[in-house]
Write a protein that holds these residues in place. Structure first.
Motif, PDB file in Angstrom:
ATOM      1  N   ASN A  80      -4.534  -1.639  -3.507  1.00  0.00           N
ATOM      2  CA  ASN A  80      -3.142  -1.291  -3.263  1.00  0.00           C
ATOM      3  C   ASN A  80      -3.098  -0.269  -2.136  1.00  0.00           C
ATOM      4  O   ASN A  80      -3.587   0.850  -2.289  1.00  0.00           O
ATOM      5  CB  ASN A  80      -2.524  -0.733  -4.536  1.00  0.00           C
ATOM      6  N   LEU A  81      -2.530  -0.654  -0.999  1.00  0.00           N
ATOM      7  CA  LEU A  81      -2.517   0.217   0.171  1.00  0.00           C
ATOM      8  C   LEU A  81      -1.728   1.493  -0.084  1.00  0.00           C
ATOM      9  O   LEU A  81      -2.114   2.575   0.367  1.00  0.00           O
ATOM     10  CB  LEU A  81      -1.953  -0.539   1.378  1.00  0.00           C
ATOM     11  N   GLN A 130      -8.221   3.088  -8.235  1.00  0.00           N
ATOM     12  CA  GLN A 130      -8.390   1.964  -7.315  1.00  0.00           C
ATOM     13  C   GLN A 130      -9.770   1.328  -7.456  1.00  0.00           C
ATOM     14  O   GLN A 130      -9.917   0.131  -7.312  1.00  0.00           O
ATOM     15  CB  GLN A 130      -8.176   2.417  -5.875  1.00  0.00           C
ATOM     16  N   LEU A 172      -3.208   5.260   0.412  1.00  0.00           N
ATOM     17  CA  LEU A 172      -2.569   6.251   1.290  1.00  0.00           C
ATOM     18  C   LEU A 172      -2.153   7.496   0.512  1.00  0.00           C
ATOM     19  O   LEU A 172      -2.289   8.620   1.008  1.00  0.00           O
ATOM     20  CB  LEU A 172      -1.351   5.631   1.985  1.00  0.00           C
TER      21      LEU A 172
END
Length: 163
Positions: free
Chosen positions: A4-5, A47, A9
């Motif tokens: 999941n970007l 993640q 971030l």
């Protein structure tokens, strides 16, 4: 595995903001920085755990994920990291309260002894473990030095075995 970007971030932003705050000289900002670094690390562990899935309990499937099971190791590591970060936060709050009680200042000052050590000359005779070149009365460098060395050691004990 699809990452999941947004979470990546967010983790990078939290860790970079935390490092920036830890480098400040105020105790409260350091504490907030450590908390941000801990939360960013938790997002990275989340993640690394992979995609969502059914609960990691034998025989318990969900309608959405079927028999695909979530990684229990990532969940356990995040729970452990949360407990450790809470303990560290309590410890840092205790240090900040103690500093407030004694000094009422939040900023950590320069240490005079550290500045003196940094200003010491780079010669070998100025090293902390080298004392033979200092004059004991004035502390200045001399050629003679202290009366310390092989001549000041005790003579070996003469007995029957060593002559």
């Amino acid at each position: 595995m699809v990452a999941n970007l947004f979470l990546l971030l967010a983790a990078g932003t939290l860790i970079s903001a935390g490092v920036y705050l830890v480098l400040d000289r105020a105790m409260t900002k350091m504490m907030l920085g450590l908390m941000l670094i801990g939360n960013g690390a938790n997002l990275l562990i989340l993640q690394a755990g992979g995609q969502a899935g059914s609960p990691p309990i034998m025989g318990r499937d969900s309608e959405v994920y079927g028999d695909r099971i979530a990684d229990p190791l990532a969940q356990a590591m995040i729970l452990t990291a949360i407990v450790i970060s809470m303990a560290m936060t309590a410890f840092i709050l205790t240090l900040a309260y103690r500093q407030y009680r004694y000094r009422t200042a939040d900023v950590i000052e320069d240490d005079a002894e550290d500045a003196a050590i940094a200003a010491r000359p780079a010669t070998a005779s100025a090293a902390p473990d080298h004392d033979a070149s200092d004059d004991p009365a004035t502390g200045r460098l001399t050629r003679d030095g202290d009366s310390f060395g092989p001549s000041s050691f005790e003579a070996p004990v003469k007995g029957e075995d060593n002559g």
